[in-house]
Motif scaffolding. Sequence first.
Motif, PDB file in Angstrom:
ATOM      1  N   ILE A  44       0.870  -1.138  -0.012  1.00 19.38           N
ATOM      2  CA  ILE A  44       0.067   0.025  -0.103  1.00 19.38           C
ATOM      3  C   ILE A  44       0.931   1.172   0.064  1.00 19.38           C
ATOM      4  CG2 ILE A  44      -2.031  -1.112   1.098  1.00 19.38           C
ATOM      5  CD1 ILE A  44      -0.352   0.998   3.482  1.00 19.38           C
ATOM      6  N   GLU A  45       0.297   2.175  -0.462  1.00 19.91           N
ATOM      7  CA  GLU A  45       1.084   3.645  -0.518  1.00 19.91           C
ATOM      8  C   GLU A  45       0.520   4.514   0.351  1.00 19.91           C
ATOM      9  OE1 GLU A  45       2.663   6.890  -3.479  1.00 19.91           O
ATOM     10  OE2 GLU A  45       1.035   6.089  -4.085  1.00 19.91           O
ATOM     11  N   ARG A  46       1.257   4.998   1.527  1.00 28.36           N
ATOM     12  CA  ARG A  46       0.324   5.356   2.732  1.00 28.36           C
ATOM     13  C   ARG A  46       0.194   6.854   2.354  1.00 28.36           C
ATOM     14  NH1 ARG A  46       1.915   3.433   8.203  1.00 28.36           N
ATOM     15  NH2 ARG A  46       1.806   5.699   8.671  1.00 28.36           N
ATOM     16  N   SER A  47      -0.974   7.315   2.779  1.00 29.77           N
ATOM     17  CA  SER A  47      -1.350   8.647   2.487  1.00 29.77           C
ATOM     18  C   SER A  47      -0.805   9.611   3.354  1.00 29.77           C
ATOM     19  CB  SER A  47      -3.069   8.874   2.700  1.00 29.77           C
ATOM     20  OG  SER A  47      -3.388   8.331   4.078  1.00 29.77           O
ATOM     21  N   ASP A  48       0.012   8.955   4.552  1.00 29.82           N
ATOM     22  CA  ASP A  48       0.495  10.224   5.533  1.00 29.82           C
ATOM     23  C   ASP A  48       1.950  10.595   4.938  1.00 29.82           C
ATOM     24  OD1 ASP A  48       1.556   7.830   6.082  1.00 29.82           O
ATOM     25  OD2 ASP A  48       1.364   7.968   8.419  1.00 29.82           O
ATOM     26  N   ASN A  49       2.610   9.534   4.550  1.00 30.20           N
ATOM     27  CA  ASN A  49       3.925   9.814   4.061  1.00 30.20           C
ATOM     28  C   ASN A  49       4.449   9.373   2.766  1.00 30.20           C
ATOM     29  OD1 ASN A  49       4.440   6.878   4.313  1.00 30.20           O
ATOM     30  ND2 ASN A  49       5.367   7.093   6.281  1.00 30.20           N
ATOM     31  N   SER A  50       3.428   8.919   2.011  1.00 25.92           N
ATOM     32  CA  SER A  50       3.622   8.462   0.346  1.00 25.92           C
ATOM     33  C   SER A  50       5.028   7.181   0.307  1.00 25.92           C
ATOM     34  CB  SER A  50       4.204   9.516  -0.462  1.00 25.92           C
ATOM     35  OG  SER A  50       3.113  10.549  -0.170  1.00 25.92           O
ATOM     36  N   THR A  94      10.632   7.835  16.159  1.00 23.78           N
ATOM     37  CA  THR A  94      10.102   8.946  16.444  1.00 23.78           C
ATOM     38  C   THR A  94       9.306   9.458  14.897  1.00 23.78           C
ATOM     39  OG1 THR A  94      11.516  10.023  17.953  1.00 23.78           O
ATOM     40  CG2 THR A  94      10.246  11.481  16.638  1.00 23.78           C
ATOM     41  N   ASN A  95       7.888   9.465  14.870  1.00 27.83           N
ATOM     42  CA  ASN A  95       7.571   9.544  13.587  1.00 27.83           C
ATOM     43  C   ASN A  95       7.592  11.167  12.941  1.00 27.83           C
ATOM     44  OD1 ASN A  95       5.438  11.289  14.990  1.00 27.83           O
ATOM     45  ND2 ASN A  95       3.919   9.491  14.947  1.00 27.83           N
ATOM     46  N   MET A  96       6.925  11.375  11.900  1.00 26.79           N
ATOM     47  CA  MET A  96       7.123  12.595  11.053  1.00 26.79           C
ATOM     48  C   MET A  96       6.223  13.455  11.858  1.00 26.79           C
ATOM     49  SD  MET A  96       4.788  11.878   7.802  1.00 26.79           S
ATOM     50  CE  MET A  96       3.214  11.746   7.843  1.00 26.79           C
ATOM     51  N   TYR A  97       5.559  13.352  13.118  1.00 30.20           N
ATOM     52  CA  TYR A  97       4.889  14.367  13.804  1.00 30.20           C
ATOM     53  C   TYR A  97       5.699  14.942  15.042  1.00 30.20           C
ATOM     54  CZ  TYR A  97       1.093  12.896  10.568  1.00 30.20           C
ATOM     55  OH  TYR A  97       0.609  12.420   9.530  1.00 30.20           O
TER      56      TYR A  97
END
Length: 164
Positions: free
Chosen positions: A42-48, A96-99
Motif C-alpha cells: 500500500i502507498e501510505r497517505s501520510d508519508n507516501s 520518532t514519527n514525522m509528527y
Amino acid sequence: MASISWAESYVGQLRALAGDRVLMFVGARAVVRDEAGRLLLIERSDNSYWALPAGAMELGESIADCAVREVWEETGLRAKAVTPFAMYTGPDRTITNMYGDTYQLFVVAFRVDEWDGTLLTTTDETTNAGFYPVGEFPAPMSGAVEETLADLAAFEATGRLVMK
C-alpha cells in the motif's frame, strides 16, 4: 468494519493525554500474497511510502483481529486466516514519527493465509495499492518490508516464530 479517526483511536487518545512522552505502540503488520506469489503493498497517505498493511491495536481487539482490521481498512480485502510469524520488540524498535511523536514498538507480523474481496487502491489511509513481484517493488519503500519478508522466509523454512 468502520474506520475510526486518529483522534478517536486508542493511541491517538493516549497521545493527547501523554503529551510528548515515549509511548508503547502495540500493532500488527500483514503480509498478503496473491496466487502468483506477488506481495500486496500500500502507498501510505501520510508519508507516501510503500508499505505492508499495518497499524495500531485498539482496545477490545486481539492482535490477530488488529491485523485483519488493518488489512480491511487499508485494502478492502478480508483476511480470513492469519498466522503470526515474527515479533518486533525492545528499545531498538523506538521510533520518532514525522509528527515528532516517539514510540517503542511492539509489532506482531502476520502472514495472511486466506483472503477474499476486491482490492481498493484508495482508502482513507492509502493513495495506491497493488500486488508486486518480489524484486519489483515501487519506491520509496518502508524499511520494514525487506526485514519482514526475510523473517517470513525464516519462519517458513523453520516453523519457528522470529523474535526481535
